[in-house]
Design an enzyme around this catalytic site. Sequence first.
Site, PDB file in Angstrom:
ATOM      1  N   LEU A  16       0.826  -1.214   0.000  1.00  0.00           N
ATOM      2  CA  LEU A  16       0.000   0.000   0.000  1.00  0.00           C
ATOM      3  C   LEU A  16       0.858   1.261   0.000  1.00  0.00           C
ATOM      4  O   LEU A  16       0.983   1.940   1.006  1.00  0.00           O
ATOM      5  CB  LEU A  16      -0.957  -0.007   1.197  1.00  0.00           C
ATOM      6  CG  LEU A  16      -2.174  -0.924   1.063  1.00  0.00           C
ATOM      7  CD1 LEU A  16      -3.072  -0.817   2.275  1.00  0.00           C
ATOM      8  CD2 LEU A  16      -2.967  -0.593  -0.196  1.00  0.00           C
ATOM      9  N   HIS A  17       1.447   1.560  -1.142  1.00  0.00           N
ATOM     10  CA  HIS A  17       2.176   2.809  -1.299  1.00  0.00           C
ATOM     11  C   HIS A  17       1.203   3.902  -1.732  1.00  0.00           C
ATOM     12  O   HIS A  17       0.000   3.707  -1.727  1.00  0.00           O
ATOM     13  CB  HIS A  17       3.302   2.634  -2.320  1.00  0.00           C
ATOM     14  CG  HIS A  17       4.546   2.092  -1.687  1.00  0.00           C
ATOM     15  ND1 HIS A  17       5.746   2.018  -2.335  1.00  0.00           N
ATOM     16  CD2 HIS A  17       4.751   1.593  -0.458  1.00  0.00           C
ATOM     17  CE1 HIS A  17       6.649   1.500  -1.524  1.00  0.00           C
ATOM     18  NE2 HIS A  17       6.071   1.236  -0.390  1.00  0.00           N
ATOM     19  N   ALA A  18       1.753   5.061  -2.110  1.00  0.00           N
ATOM     20  CA  ALA A  18       0.886   6.217  -2.359  1.00  0.00           C
ATOM     21  C   ALA A  18      -0.208   5.944  -3.394  1.00  0.00           C
ATOM     22  O   ALA A  18      -1.383   6.172  -3.128  1.00  0.00           O
ATOM     23  CB  ALA A  18       1.737   7.405  -2.797  1.00  0.00           C
ATOM     24  N   SER A  30      -2.845   3.418  -2.261  1.00  0.00           N
ATOM     25  CA  SER A  30      -3.579   3.962  -1.112  1.00  0.00           C
ATOM     26  C   SER A  30      -4.582   5.025  -1.547  1.00  0.00           C
ATOM     27  O   SER A  30      -5.703   5.086  -1.054  1.00  0.00           O
ATOM     28  CB  SER A  30      -2.614   4.584  -0.097  1.00  0.00           C
ATOM     29  OG  SER A  30      -1.735   3.615   0.408  1.00  0.00           O
TER      30      SER A  30
END
Lengths: 94, 527
Positions: A17-19, A22
Amino acid sequence: MTTNATGSVRIEHEVGLHARPSVKLTQLAKTFQSKIEFAASPDGPWVDAKSIVKVMGSKTPKGTMLHFRAEGEDAPEAVRALIELVERDFEPTS
Amino acid sequence: MQTVRLSGTPAAPGLASGPVFRLRSFERSARRTGTADEERGALADALAFAQQALEALSGRNAGDEAATILAFQLALLQDEEITRPSYAHIAAGEPAHNAWRKVLDPLIEDYEAAEDHYFRGRASDLRDLRDRVLEALLGGGEQAIPPGAIVLADDLAPSRFLAADWSGGGLVLEKGGTTGHVAILARSRGVPMLVGVDLSRIGTCDEALLDGHEGSLVLAPDASLRQEFERRRATWAQQAREEAQHLDVEARMANGECVQVLINVARPEELSGIDPQHVDGIGLVRTEFLFRGREQLPDEEEQYRVYRYIVQWAAGRPVTIRTLDAGGDKPIPGLTREHESNPFLGVRGVRLSLRRPDVLIVQLRALARAAVHGDLKVMVPMVTTPHELAQCRALLEQAVQQLLDAGVAAQLPPIGMMVEVPAAALSLDAFDADFYSIGSNDLLQYLTAVSRDEAELTALSVPGPAFWRILRGMTQHGRDVKCEVSLCGDLASDVRHVPELLRCGLRTLSVAPGALAAVKTAVSRSA
């Protein structure tokens, strides 16, 4: 009428769940009325799926089993949609 | 104020003069605060202002990496986990700007302290957002960068750079480097820029002259300095105009012979400021940007998307993508060897790739998939022996076969080598390469035994008779076997060397995007 719904899916996105994932996840969650949360374990701790701060803060890595739970009128639809989002690797529907 | 002359490191060429605009540092700014109600209103206005600005930016930067960063900041701005505690601080008596800081600062610290490299990197996005809102609170309009100004700042966020109108203006930073994100943007948009200028002791002044070629900044210039600057600017503008006329035409030598002029690309963002019609292709895509400054290595999908974007930008023109060239002066944590006694002579380039086939194969698969979308070529760096290139070719063929077997669209691209090692340069006929591209920076360093970063010895590391002789040998081999030999090192971007490169038989040059017009002009003047 308030309903509850749950579901789980493994996150296969390479970086977890990176930018970008997310942002996609919170954007989708916000389109539903229901309260929506997820956790890396069936007994929590639970994270508000509509909050980018909380979702990024969870620092969820690849391979994690994501457990969703929702409460509200559109709870089943919300959980289904979020699971589909993770399954298609956060890509837009084609 | 008296005339002050400061020097710095040129980060983007060009000359600019204009009113000085000093970007305030937020710590020192004061703001008159009102009642809790007024403060609540002020924060709401500032948030709305920041949101508007971010949305306008996203509209202009759709599709690339910048879009992800902007979307992340927008999501943060709309997150109740941030706005709710901010308003709570205001209700408890804090002025709006303190309330905002009290929420953002701990969050920034939390990201800065993260173990994961990726999350540490996001701290800068949070700072960018914090400052954007603070700035709106501290008098909004005043801090908007006026068009055409010479902007002096400690540092500048890429999003602020993208938001400003730079026509006629320039940028001077106290911090930042010439390879930073803002410097790359400044070069691709033609904004003169200096870094490393000590701005701590300058007083207030109205006017400045910025020279992005020689790296000087003159504050409060007198009439004679201004005149002299205008003369230089006129000369430069005249030269730039003449050179620009060569941009959209083929580069031809005086005898009518055509020369292919391609560009080197280190980051896909650079392409947004370049017209594909002006180039004959991309002669070198450095892929290190995909691997640097992150915790996990990029997966096949991420790489594929970037390569596909570049190939589609080129619209049918050739694009040579170099496999990861880590090591030497480009360490990548977790991949390159630490504490090598001499990293430039160590496990770098293809030497490292062949020891980490897990990483190389992912890249080759992504390249083979992107090859379907245009004229893509794969280039292997630091090849010393024919066996190394043969191993890479075998891995590439295997990757293509596996993709096709799995029903994934893929194509076998040509595979060639970057010629940097003298032993290879002197025996091109021994290599089974589809093309050769000369990496003059390393070849010169190895040939002259002079380190690239040894400022004291630069006079020794210029191309001499040995270099030209080797170069002639390579172009001769290319003509004999009808195989392309090009040059993609810094030498090709230096117009002083262009005539000799052509005399040695080169007809394909790959240059820095900023040098394109100058090199095409130099070609047209070569006999």
